[in-house]
Design an enzyme around this catalytic site. Structure first.
Site, PDB file in Angstrom:
ATOM      1  N   ALA A  64       0.860  -1.182   0.000  1.00  0.00           N
ATOM      2  CA  ALA A  64       0.000   0.000   0.000  1.00  0.00           C
ATOM      3  C   ALA A  64       0.896   1.232   0.000  1.00  0.00           C
ATOM      4  CB  ALA A  64      -0.888  -0.029   1.235  1.00  0.00           C
ATOM      5  N   GLY A 107       0.537  -4.959   0.839  1.00  0.00           N
ATOM      6  CA  GLY A 107      -0.659  -4.981  -0.008  1.00  0.00           C
ATOM      7  C   GLY A 107      -0.421  -5.654  -1.353  1.00  0.00           C
ATOM      8  N   GLU A 110      -0.890  -9.206  -0.711  1.00  0.00           N
ATOM      9  CA  GLU A 110      -2.317  -9.408  -0.427  1.00  0.00           C
ATOM     10  C   GLU A 110      -3.149  -9.339  -1.710  1.00  0.00           C
ATOM     11  OE1 GLU A 110      -1.913  -6.284   2.555  1.00  0.00           O
ATOM     12  OE2 GLU A 110      -2.928  -7.624   3.963  1.00  0.00           O
ATOM     13  N   GLU A 130       4.588  -5.216   7.167  1.00  0.00           N
ATOM     14  CA  GLU A 130       3.884  -4.101   7.811  1.00  0.00           C
ATOM     15  C   GLU A 130       4.387  -3.793   9.214  1.00  0.00           C
ATOM     16  OE1 GLU A 130       2.420  -6.531   6.110  1.00  0.00           O
ATOM     17  OE2 GLU A 130       0.957  -5.673   4.728  1.00  0.00           O
TER      18      GLU A 130
HETATM   19  N1  CAA Z   1       4.569   3.223  -0.683  1.00  0.00           N
HETATM   20  C1  CAA Z   1       4.968   4.385  -1.236  1.00  0.00           C
HETATM   21  N2  CAA Z   1       6.093   4.516  -1.962  1.00  0.00           N
HETATM   22  C2  CAA Z   1       6.847   3.417  -2.126  1.00  0.00           C
HETATM   23  C3  CAA Z   1       6.499   2.175  -1.580  1.00  0.00           C
HETATM   24  C4  CAA Z   1       5.293   2.096  -0.839  1.00  0.00           C
HETATM   25  N3  CAA Z   1       4.843   0.937  -0.306  1.00  0.00           N
HETATM   26  N4  CAA Z   1       7.465   1.271  -1.895  1.00  0.00           N
HETATM   27  C5  CAA Z   1       8.378   1.936  -2.652  1.00  0.00           C
HETATM   28  N5  CAA Z   1       8.013   3.234  -2.779  1.00  0.00           N
HETATM   29  C6  CAA Z   1       8.722   4.303  -3.498  1.00  0.00           C
HETATM   30  C7  CAA Z   1       9.925   4.740  -2.722  1.00  0.00           C
HETATM   31  O1  CAA Z   1       9.578   5.679  -1.726  1.00  0.00           O
HETATM   32  C8  CAA Z   1      10.778   5.346  -3.826  1.00  0.00           C
HETATM   33  O2  CAA Z   1      10.254   6.617  -4.132  1.00  0.00           O
HETATM   34  P1  CAA Z   1      11.265   7.887  -4.244  1.00  0.00           P
HETATM   35  O3  CAA Z   1      12.130   7.545  -5.442  1.00  0.00           O
HETATM   36  O4  CAA Z   1      10.341   9.016  -4.484  1.00  0.00           O
HETATM   37  O5  CAA Z   1      12.033   7.932  -2.986  1.00  0.00           O
HETATM   38  C9  CAA Z   1      10.485   4.431  -5.027  1.00  0.00           C
HETATM   39  O6  CAA Z   1       9.262   3.778  -4.704  1.00  0.00           O
HETATM   40  C10 CAA Z   1      11.548   3.361  -5.216  1.00  0.00           C
HETATM   41  O7  CAA Z   1      11.708   2.671  -3.985  1.00  0.00           O
HETATM   42  P2  CAA Z   1      13.135   2.473  -3.265  1.00  0.00           P
HETATM   43  O8  CAA Z   1      14.052   3.595  -3.597  1.00  0.00           O
HETATM   44  O9  CAA Z   1      12.861   2.197  -1.823  1.00  0.00           O
HETATM   45  O10 CAA Z   1      13.627   1.145  -4.022  1.00  0.00           O
HETATM   46  P3  CAA Z   1      14.643   0.042  -3.449  1.00  0.00           P
HETATM   47  O11 CAA Z   1      14.955  -0.837  -4.599  1.00  0.00           O
HETATM   48  O12 CAA Z   1      15.752   0.670  -2.693  1.00  0.00           O
HETATM   49  O13 CAA Z   1      13.767  -0.799  -2.371  1.00  0.00           O
HETATM   50  C11 CAA Z   1      11.825  -1.952  -1.554  1.00  0.00           C
HETATM   51  C12 CAA Z   1      12.689  -1.551  -2.789  1.00  0.00           C
HETATM   52  C13 CAA Z   1      12.608  -2.914  -0.657  1.00  0.00           C
HETATM   53  C14 CAA Z   1      10.572  -2.656  -2.084  1.00  0.00           C
HETATM   54  C15 CAA Z   1      11.467  -0.697  -0.751  1.00  0.00           C
HETATM   55  O14 CAA Z   1      10.923   0.273  -1.643  1.00  0.00           O
HETATM   56  C16 CAA Z   1      10.449  -0.920   0.335  1.00  0.00           C
HETATM   57  O15 CAA Z   1      10.787  -1.451   1.373  1.00  0.00           O
HETATM   58  N6  CAA Z   1       9.175  -0.512   0.117  1.00  0.00           N
HETATM   59  C17 CAA Z   1       8.140  -0.579   1.108  1.00  0.00           C
HETATM   60  C18 CAA Z   1       7.677  -2.015   1.325  1.00  0.00           C
HETATM   61  C19 CAA Z   1       6.615  -2.061   2.388  1.00  0.00           C
HETATM   62  O16 CAA Z   1       6.820  -1.753   3.540  1.00  0.00           O
HETATM   63  N7  CAA Z   1       5.374  -2.457   2.003  1.00  0.00           N
HETATM   64  C20 CAA Z   1       4.260  -2.525   2.894  1.00  0.00           C
HETATM   65  C21 CAA Z   1       3.461  -1.248   2.830  1.00  0.00           C
HETATM   66  S1  CAA Z   1       2.182  -1.149   4.068  1.00  0.00           S
HETATM   67  C22 CAA Z   1       0.954  -2.130   3.482  1.00  0.00           C
HETATM   68  O17 CAA Z   1       1.019  -2.661   2.411  1.00  0.00           O
HETATM   69  C23 CAA Z   1      -0.234  -2.264   4.401  1.00  0.00           C
HETATM   70  C24 CAA Z   1      -1.191  -3.320   3.995  1.00  0.00           C
HETATM   71  O18 CAA Z   1      -1.252  -4.379   4.514  1.00  0.00           O
HETATM   72  C25 CAA Z   1      -2.128  -3.071   2.927  1.00  0.00           C
END
Ligand code: CAA
Length: 256
Positions: A64, A107, A110, A130
């Protein structure tokens, strides 16, 4: 016109591509609405026999949209019933396949599990991270991951937030098959085309039966299956399918 997804048709198969590459396909509200609206519209179209949801080579979806959620209050989340619309995908009757390459986190994992089955590229990485953000899964992850993997692995995945690679996901029953990344989409289309070449109402009833296994007792589920099995003898497609076998030819299903 969609901002967050792309739509494509090949014969009786429809493809929904998540398209926010700058955010690794993070699932924001606009994307939720566009994916759900597209899937529901395709579901109403009898010329569509299977739907594929895919992302990019780098990410199916990295969860998400954290930036959209970060500043929300409890009341904001409750009043909007945040994520509720994703559940509408579970009511899509047309077979729904997730073709997952790269990250399927939070998400994203999911959403893949909301589909009927997952085809994974060998690059796929699944996880529910999460807790690293101070929250828990919110689109059914705690329920569907537990059903897919069993308690031990689901607990470990959710409590640690670790990712699972494609090979482990296949061994654990989370995904149907692992495919070399450069062949994922072609293989997903081939699989979807096979499904779409069969009778659509029969596929819908088959889905209902498998899904009933997760909602009911064995006795009731077997009874439900047998009643639906009997009901198929009212269809032209049953007559055609069995006649084609006996006459040693390919069936021509009319979805009736
Ligand atoms: N939400 C918003 N933006 C996101 C995102 C997310 N879930 N995941 C990645 N992005 C964005 C980053 O902020 C980044 O944007 P900027 O260039 O503007 O900074 C861009 O996508 C590229 O991401 P990274 O620079 O972080 O890429 P990376 O290769 O270094 O890392 C990754 C990749 C490990 C997937 C890392 O992006 C990450 O950990 N993302 C979040 C994963 C996460 O926590 N997901 C769970 C979200 S909460 C949820 O989903 C709740 C639910 O149950 C529904």
């Amino acid at each position: 016109m969609s901002d967050t997804i792309l739509l494509e048709r090949r014969g009786r198969v429809a493809l929904i591509t998540l398209n926010r590459p700058e955010a690794l396909n993070a699932l924001n509200e606009a994307m939720m609405n566009e994916v759900v609206d597209a899937a529901r519209e395709l579901d109403r179209d009898p010329s569509v026999g299977a739907i594929i949801i895919t992302g990019s080579a780098r990410a199916f979806a990295a969860g998400a949209d954290i930036k959209e959620m970060a500043g929300q209050s409890y009341l904001d989340m409750y009043a909007a019933d945040w994520f509720a619309r994703w559940s509408e995908l579970a009511r899509v009757r047309t077979p729904l396949i997730a073709a997952v390459a790269g990250y399927a986190l939070g998400g994203g994992c999911e959403l893949a599990m909301l589909c009927d089955f997952i085809l994974a590229a060998d690059t796929a990485k699944f996880g529910q991270p999460e807790m690293k953000l101070g929250v828990i899964p919110g689109i059914g992850g705690s329920q569907r991951l537990s059903r897919a993997l069993g308690k031990a692995k689901a607990m470990e995945m959710i409590l640690t937030g670790r990712t699972m690679d494609a090979a482990e996901a296949e061994q654990s029953g989370l995904v149907a098959r692992v495919i070399p990344a450069d062949q994922l989409l072609e293989e997903a289309f081939a699989t979807a085309t096979t499904i779409a070449s069969r009778s659509l109402p029969v596929a819908m009833l088959a889905k209902e039966c498998v899904n009933a296994a997760f909602e009911t007792t064995l006795t009731e589920g077997v009874h439900f299956e047998r009643r639906l099995f009997h009901s198929l003898f009212a269809t032209q497609d049953q007559k055609e399918g069995m006649a084609a076998f006996i006459e040693k030819r390919d069936p021509r299903f009319t979805h009736k």
